[in-house]
Structures are given as C-alpha cells and as structure tokens.
Design a protein around this motif. Structure first.
Motif, PDB file in Angstrom:
ATOM      1  N   PRO A 135       0.802  -1.225   0.000  1.00  0.00           N
ATOM      2  CA  PRO A 135       0.000   0.000   0.000  1.00  0.00           C
ATOM      3  C   PRO A 135       0.839   1.282   0.000  1.00  0.00           C
ATOM      4  O   PRO A 135       0.301   2.376  -0.069  1.00  0.00           O
ATOM      5  N   THR A 136       2.158   1.144   0.075  1.00  0.00           N
ATOM      6  CA  THR A 136       3.041   2.309   0.112  1.00  0.00           C
ATOM      7  C   THR A 136       3.368   2.751  -1.307  1.00  0.00           C
ATOM      8  O   THR A 136       3.864   1.966  -2.116  1.00  0.00           O
ATOM      9  N   ALA A 137       3.099   3.994  -1.612  1.00  0.00           N
ATOM     10  CA  ALA A 137       3.371   4.538  -2.950  1.00  0.00           C
ATOM     11  C   ALA A 137       4.856   4.831  -3.119  1.00  0.00           C
ATOM     12  O   ALA A 137       5.578   5.039  -2.142  1.00  0.00           O
ATOM     13  N   ALA A 138       5.300   4.859  -4.356  1.00  0.00           N
ATOM     14  CA  ALA A 138       6.674   5.272  -4.662  1.00  0.00           C
ATOM     15  C   ALA A 138       6.784   6.766  -4.409  1.00  0.00           C
ATOM     16  O   ALA A 138       5.898   7.534  -4.775  1.00  0.00           O
ATOM     17  N   LEU A 139       7.838   7.183  -3.739  1.00  0.00           N
ATOM     18  CA  LEU A 139       8.039   8.592  -3.408  1.00  0.00           C
ATOM     19  C   LEU A 139       9.409   9.059  -3.887  1.00  0.00           C
ATOM     20  O   LEU A 139      10.326   8.262  -4.072  1.00  0.00           O
ATOM     21  N   TRP A 140       9.532  10.368  -4.050  1.00  0.00           N
ATOM     22  CA  TRP A 140      10.832  10.989  -4.298  1.00  0.00           C
ATOM     23  C   TRP A 140      11.495  11.235  -2.953  1.00  0.00           C
ATOM     24  O   TRP A 140      10.846  11.641  -1.991  1.00  0.00           O
ATOM     25  N   HIS A 141      12.796  10.982  -2.881  1.00  0.00           N
ATOM     26  CA  HIS A 141      13.580  11.159  -1.660  1.00  0.00           C
ATOM     27  C   HIS A 141      14.840  11.957  -1.961  1.00  0.00           C
ATOM     28  O   HIS A 141      15.254  12.068  -3.116  1.00  0.00           O
ATOM     29  N   ALA A 142      15.452  12.471  -0.917  1.00  0.00           N
ATOM     30  CA  ALA A 142      16.726  13.177  -1.028  1.00  0.00           C
ATOM     31  C   ALA A 142      17.855  12.249  -0.587  1.00  0.00           C
ATOM     32  O   ALA A 142      17.734  11.538   0.403  1.00  0.00           O
ATOM     33  N   VAL A 143      18.952  12.275  -1.350  1.00  0.00           N
ATOM     34  CA  VAL A 143      20.152  11.512  -1.016  1.00  0.00           C
ATOM     35  C   VAL A 143      21.291  12.506  -0.864  1.00  0.00           C
ATOM     36  O   VAL A 143      21.546  13.315  -1.754  1.00  0.00           O
ATOM     37  N   GLU A 144      21.945  12.459   0.283  1.00  0.00           N
ATOM     38  CA  GLU A 144      23.111  13.318   0.506  1.00  0.00           C
ATOM     39  C   GLU A 144      24.270  12.754  -0.309  1.00  0.00           C
ATOM     40  O   GLU A 144      24.617  11.581  -0.183  1.00  0.00           O
ATOM     41  N   VAL A 145      24.855  13.587  -1.167  1.00  0.00           N
ATOM     42  CA  VAL A 145      25.898  13.141  -2.088  1.00  0.00           C
ATOM     43  C   VAL A 145      27.258  13.600  -1.591  1.00  0.00           C
ATOM     44  O   VAL A 145      27.458  14.772  -1.313  1.00  0.00           O
ATOM     45  N   HIS A 146      28.183  12.651  -1.493  1.00  0.00           N
ATOM     46  CA  HIS A 146      29.543  12.943  -1.033  1.00  0.00           C
ATOM     47  C   HIS A 146      30.576  12.707  -2.131  1.00  0.00           C
ATOM     48  O   HIS A 146      31.743  12.504  -1.855  1.00  0.00           O
ATOM     49  N   ARG A 147      30.118  12.692  -3.367  1.00  0.00           N
ATOM     50  CA  ARG A 147      31.016  12.517  -4.507  1.00  0.00           C
ATOM     51  C   ARG A 147      30.480  13.327  -5.685  1.00  0.00           C
ATOM     52  O   ARG A 147      29.405  13.893  -5.600  1.00  0.00           O
ATOM     53  N   ALA A 148      31.218  13.359  -6.747  1.00  0.00           N
ATOM     54  CA  ALA A 148      30.806  14.144  -7.914  1.00  0.00           C
ATOM     55  C   ALA A 148      29.520  13.587  -8.514  1.00  0.00           C
ATOM     56  O   ALA A 148      29.344  12.367  -8.571  1.00  0.00           O
ATOM     57  N   PRO A 149      28.614  14.458  -8.949  1.00  0.00           N
ATOM     58  CA  PRO A 149      27.371  13.988  -9.563  1.00  0.00           C
ATOM     59  C   PRO A 149      27.606  13.078 -10.759  1.00  0.00           C
ATOM     60  O   PRO A 149      26.808  12.191 -11.037  1.00  0.00           O
ATOM     61  N   ALA A 150      28.712  13.243 -11.460  1.00  0.00           N
ATOM     62  CA  ALA A 150      29.036  12.381 -12.595  1.00  0.00           C
ATOM     63  C   ALA A 150      29.286  10.934 -12.151  1.00  0.00           C
ATOM     64  O   ALA A 150      29.184  10.008 -12.958  1.00  0.00           O
ATOM     65  N   ASP A 151      29.605  10.736 -10.870  1.00  0.00           N
ATOM     66  CA  ASP A 151      29.864   9.395 -10.352  1.00  0.00           C
ATOM     67  C   ASP A 151      28.589   8.651  -9.964  1.00  0.00           C
ATOM     68  O   ASP A 151      28.654   7.474  -9.610  1.00  0.00           O
ATOM     69  N   LEU A 152      27.450   9.323  -9.987  1.00  0.00           N
ATOM     70  CA  LEU A 152      26.193   8.659  -9.663  1.00  0.00           C
ATOM     71  C   LEU A 152      25.798   7.780 -10.835  1.00  0.00           C
ATOM     72  O   LEU A 152      25.735   8.222 -11.974  1.00  0.00           O
ATOM     73  N   ASP A 153      25.531   6.518 -10.568  1.00  0.00           N
ATOM     74  CA  ASP A 153      25.278   5.574 -11.650  1.00  0.00           C
ATOM     75  C   ASP A 153      23.879   4.975 -11.622  1.00  0.00           C
ATOM     76  O   ASP A 153      23.626   3.966 -12.264  1.00  0.00           O
ATOM     77  N   GLY A 154      22.966   5.558 -10.887  1.00  0.00           N
ATOM     78  CA  GLY A 154      21.614   5.039 -10.830  1.00  0.00           C
ATOM     79  C   GLY A 154      21.431   3.894  -9.851  1.00  0.00           C
ATOM     80  O   GLY A 154      20.403   3.235  -9.850  1.00  0.00           O
ATOM     81  N   ALA A 155      22.421   3.651  -9.020  1.00  0.00           N
ATOM     82  CA  ALA A 155      22.319   2.585  -8.028  1.00  0.00           C
ATOM     83  C   ALA A 155      21.442   3.037  -6.862  1.00  0.00           C
ATOM     84  O   ALA A 155      21.145   4.214  -6.702  1.00  0.00           O
ATOM     85  N   CYS A 156      21.041   2.092  -6.047  1.00  0.00           N
ATOM     86  CA  CYS A 156      20.271   2.429  -4.850  1.00  0.00           C
ATOM     87  C   CYS A 156      21.207   3.029  -3.808  1.00  0.00           C
ATOM     88  O   CYS A 156      22.332   2.578  -3.640  1.00  0.00           O
ATOM     89  N   GLU A 157      20.712   4.039  -3.151  1.00  0.00           N
ATOM     90  CA  GLU A 157      21.471   4.743  -2.105  1.00  0.00           C
ATOM     91  C   GLU A 157      20.579   4.899  -0.888  1.00  0.00           C
ATOM     92  O   GLU A 157      19.350   4.884  -0.994  1.00  0.00           O
ATOM     93  N   LEU A 158      21.177   5.103   0.259  1.00  0.00           N
ATOM     94  CA  LEU A 158      20.434   5.378   1.480  1.00  0.00           C
ATOM     95  C   LEU A 158      20.006   6.836   1.470  1.00  0.00           C
ATOM     96  O   LEU A 158      20.832   7.731   1.291  1.00  0.00           O
TER      97      LEU A 158
END
Length: 71
Positions: free
Chosen positions: A18-41
């Motif tokens: 019953p829980t809908a998909a939501l947008w969340h914030a992820v604190e980034v400690h590396r360059a945005p170019a290094d984000l690869d679409g993986a799951c993050e906390l």
C-alpha cells in the motif's frame, strides 16, 4: 580554505504494497558524474534509486515529507 558544500540528489523509491513510490533526497559525497543510478540510502533512511534526470528538490507532489524537512 574551502568549506564542503552539502549536495543532494533526487531518488525514487519503489512502491511496496500500500506504500506509494516517493521521491527522496540523497546526501551526495562525490561528484554527480559518479552517480550511476544505483540504490542509495536516503536522508530518511529508505533505499531508493538515484536519478540524474531530476534535481533535488523535485517539483512533484509525491515527495517524502521527512526528506523535505531534512534536506
């Protein structure tokens, strides 16, 4: 001397029952170019897939209230 800048990325959680998909914030400690679409906390403690197509805060109504207040 430079001070670190706190950066957030947008991430989308998966719908569970019953829980809908939501947008969340992820604190980034590396360059945005290094984000690869993986799951993050996320800021609220959920695992969500980071997206590079959206920027935090997202202009949507389905945003996690806890991430909105902390980010």
């Amino acid at each position: 001397m430079t001070s670190p800048t706190l950066t957030f990325a947008a991430a989308r959680s998966r719908a569970h029952g019953p829980t809908a998909a939501l947008w969340h914030a992820v604190e980034v400690h590396r360059a945005p170019a290094d984000l690869d679409g993986a799951c993050e906390l996320t800021v609220c403690g959920t695992l969500a897939r980071v997206t590079t197509e959206e920027h935090w805060p997202v202009p949507a109504i389905d945003v996690c209230p806890a991430c909105t207040t902390h980010a």
